[in-house]
Motif scaffolding. Structure first.
Motif, PDB file in Angstrom:
ATOM      1  N   LYS A   3       3.136   1.531   7.621  1.00  0.00           N
ATOM      2  CA  LYS A   3       2.064   2.141   6.842  1.00  0.00           C
ATOM      3  C   LYS A   3       1.001   1.087   6.535  1.00  0.00           C
ATOM      4  O   LYS A   3       1.325  -0.011   6.092  1.00  0.00           O
ATOM      5  N   PRO A   5      -1.789  -1.105   4.623  1.00  0.00           N
ATOM      6  CA  PRO A   5      -1.865  -1.440   3.192  1.00  0.00           C
ATOM      7  C   PRO A   5      -2.929  -0.602   2.491  1.00  0.00           C
ATOM      8  O   PRO A   5      -3.943  -0.233   3.090  1.00  0.00           O
ATOM      9  N   PRO A   6      -2.715  -0.289   1.237  1.00  0.00           N
ATOM     10  CA  PRO A   6      -3.701   0.518   0.487  1.00  0.00           C
ATOM     11  C   PRO A   6      -4.985  -0.268   0.267  1.00  0.00           C
ATOM     12  O   PRO A   6      -4.975  -1.497   0.149  1.00  0.00           O
ATOM     13  N   LEU A 254      -1.873  -1.998  -5.328  1.00  0.00           N
ATOM     14  CA  LEU A 254      -0.453  -2.024  -4.981  1.00  0.00           C
ATOM     15  C   LEU A 254      -0.005  -0.758  -4.270  1.00  0.00           C
ATOM     16  O   LEU A 254       0.796  -0.811  -3.332  1.00  0.00           O
ATOM     17  N   ASP A 255      -0.533   0.380  -4.717  1.00  0.00           N
ATOM     18  CA  ASP A 255      -0.073   1.637  -4.124  1.00  0.00           C
ATOM     19  C   ASP A 255      -1.062   2.751  -4.443  1.00  0.00           C
ATOM     20  O   ASP A 255      -1.666   2.776  -5.522  1.00  0.00           O
ATOM     21  N   VAL A 256      -1.216   3.650  -3.483  1.00  0.00           N
ATOM     22  CA  VAL A 256      -2.045   4.849  -3.661  1.00  0.00           C
ATOM     23  C   VAL A 256      -1.254   6.029  -3.126  1.00  0.00           C
ATOM     24  O   VAL A 256      -0.809   6.015  -1.972  1.00  0.00           O
ATOM     25  N   ASP A 257      -1.039   7.043  -3.954  1.00  0.00           N
ATOM     26  CA  ASP A 257      -0.395   8.253  -3.463  1.00  0.00           C
ATOM     27  C   ASP A 257      -1.299   9.445  -3.740  1.00  0.00           C
ATOM     28  O   ASP A 257      -2.483   9.285  -4.020  1.00  0.00           O
ATOM     29  N   ARG A 262      -2.043   2.454  -8.347  1.00  0.00           N
ATOM     30  CA  ARG A 262      -1.407   1.367  -9.095  1.00  0.00           C
ATOM     31  C   ARG A 262      -1.997   0.049  -8.605  1.00  0.00           C
ATOM     32  O   ARG A 262      -2.099  -0.192  -7.402  1.00  0.00           O
ATOM     33  N   SER A 276       1.032  -4.842 -13.741  1.00  0.00           N
ATOM     34  CA  SER A 276       0.568  -3.696 -12.965  1.00  0.00           C
ATOM     35  C   SER A 276       0.180  -2.558 -13.901  1.00  0.00           C
ATOM     36  O   SER A 276       0.752  -2.394 -14.972  1.00  0.00           O
ATOM     37  N   GLU A 278      -0.853   1.660 -13.747  1.00  0.00           N
ATOM     38  CA  GLU A 278      -0.901   2.895 -12.968  1.00  0.00           C
ATOM     39  C   GLU A 278      -1.830   3.880 -13.655  1.00  0.00           C
ATOM     40  O   GLU A 278      -1.677   4.176 -14.840  1.00  0.00           O
TER      41      GLU A 278
END
Length: 338
Positions: A3, A5-6, A254-257, A262, A276, A278
């Motif tokens: 995947k 990276p965001p 760090l993360d995207v959904d 985040r 972190s 969110e």
């Protein structure tokens, strides 16, 4: 397949349409920023095909939007600015002076008067600094000083937090045109007197506009910070990140959904420990748009002998402080607007 990276642009392209579905009140500048970010380096802006004369390989590059709020653009402009400012340095201690407005005044920076509010902020900060550099008996008492101001509107959590960073050389000219320097490499002016001058200038400016503000704000301690910055080199490189960069970089994501973003942030109240945070994706997009500046606003400004038109005084200060000057060298192009 791994995947990817965001990225900031990926998060914005996912959540900006959802934000628009809520029909928020957005300025024309924010709407232009949304179009630029969502279309940058896509078929919407077209592109160029590059073909190799030695092989059949063809590479297609989409056009960039070059909007200041776009997280994919601005890197080259930052490098040019840093190079130019490094060449303008004089041989003197440098200081980083930061002016922060109380939270009660931050509402002035939204709506139809936003650009005017930013101009008042620049003017009040610069005048307070100019006065104290000239009049502070413990300072260098320079009648002609110079400094560069860079606007920064966000904190580590992407919240709206307008403040101005001034890069100040500790040298100038007195009333007779002689070069004067700071007496100590770690002292510029008396801090409480600078705070008082800043508060006074801002109060007079707002009263002249008859803007309604919380009267308790004038009884608060106003945020002014002075930090020695050595030769100024590292401070210039630090400020370069705010000249053409956006509020957050890809490396902090760090993360995207489907619903959330985040990202890392540095907690200065806890010894700059990385933590972190969110946020709902729509809130992330909303906070990001709060840092889109009014159209035509100059976020970098030059004063005194640091202004592009004040080359004669800047040369005098350079020579008077022992700075090596290469006469006849090809000048680095300067721009007065950013």
């Amino acid at each position: 397949m791994a995947k990817p990276p965001p990225t900031v642009v990926g998060a914005l392209r996912h959540f900006l349409p959802k934000l628009l579905d809520q029909s928020p009140r957005l300025s024309a500048e924010q709407k232009r920023a949304i179009r630029a970010i969502t279309q940058c380096r896509t078929a919407a802006l077209g592109g160029h095909a590059f073909a190799c004369t030695q092989c059949p390989e063809v590479h297609f590059a989409w056009h960039s939007c070059n909007h200041k709020a776009c997280p994919q653009c601005g890197g080259a402009h930052t490098q040019q600015w840093v190079k130019r400012e490094l060449n303008k340095r004089v041989e003197a201690p440098y200081f980083l002076v930061t002016f922060t407005l109380p939270s009660e005044l931050r509402g002035c920076f939204f709506g139809s008067q936003a650009r005017e509010a930013y101009d008042l902020f620049f003017a009040a900060s610069a005048e307070a600094l100019r006065q104290r550099l000239a009049e502070d008996e413990k300072g260098m008492q320079a009648e002609v000083s110079g400094f560069t101001a860079v606007l920064h509107t966000w904190n580590q959590k992407l919240q709206f937090h307008p403040h101005l960073h001034f890069l100040v050389p500790g040298a100038g000219l007195d009333q007779e045109g002689r070069v004067v320097r700071v007496k100590y490499p770690d002292f510029l002016v008396v801090l409480p007197s600078l705070q008082a001058a800043f508060r006074k200038e801002m109060k007079q400016a707002l009263e002249a506009k008859t803007w309604q503000v919380d009267p308790q704000v004038w009884d608060k301690d106003w945020g002014v910070h002075i930090q020695p910055a050595g030769s100024g080199e590292q401070a210039i490189k630090y400020l370069g990140h705010y000249v053409a960069k956006t509020a957050i970089k890809d490396g902090r994501i760090l993360d995207v959904d489907e619903e959330k973003v985040r990202f890392r942030w540095s907690d200065r109240s806890d010894q700059n420990r990385m933590k972190s945070l969110e946020l709902p994706g729509i809130e992330f997009a909303r906070r990001y748009l709060n840092h889109v500046l009014p159209k035509g606003l100059r976020s970098v400004r030059y004063y005194g002998y640091c202004h592009p038109t004040a080359k004669a005084n800047r040369l005098r200060v350079k020579l008077g402080t022992g700075q090596r000057v290469e006469l006849g060298a090809e000048p680095v192009k300067e721009e007065s607007k950013k």
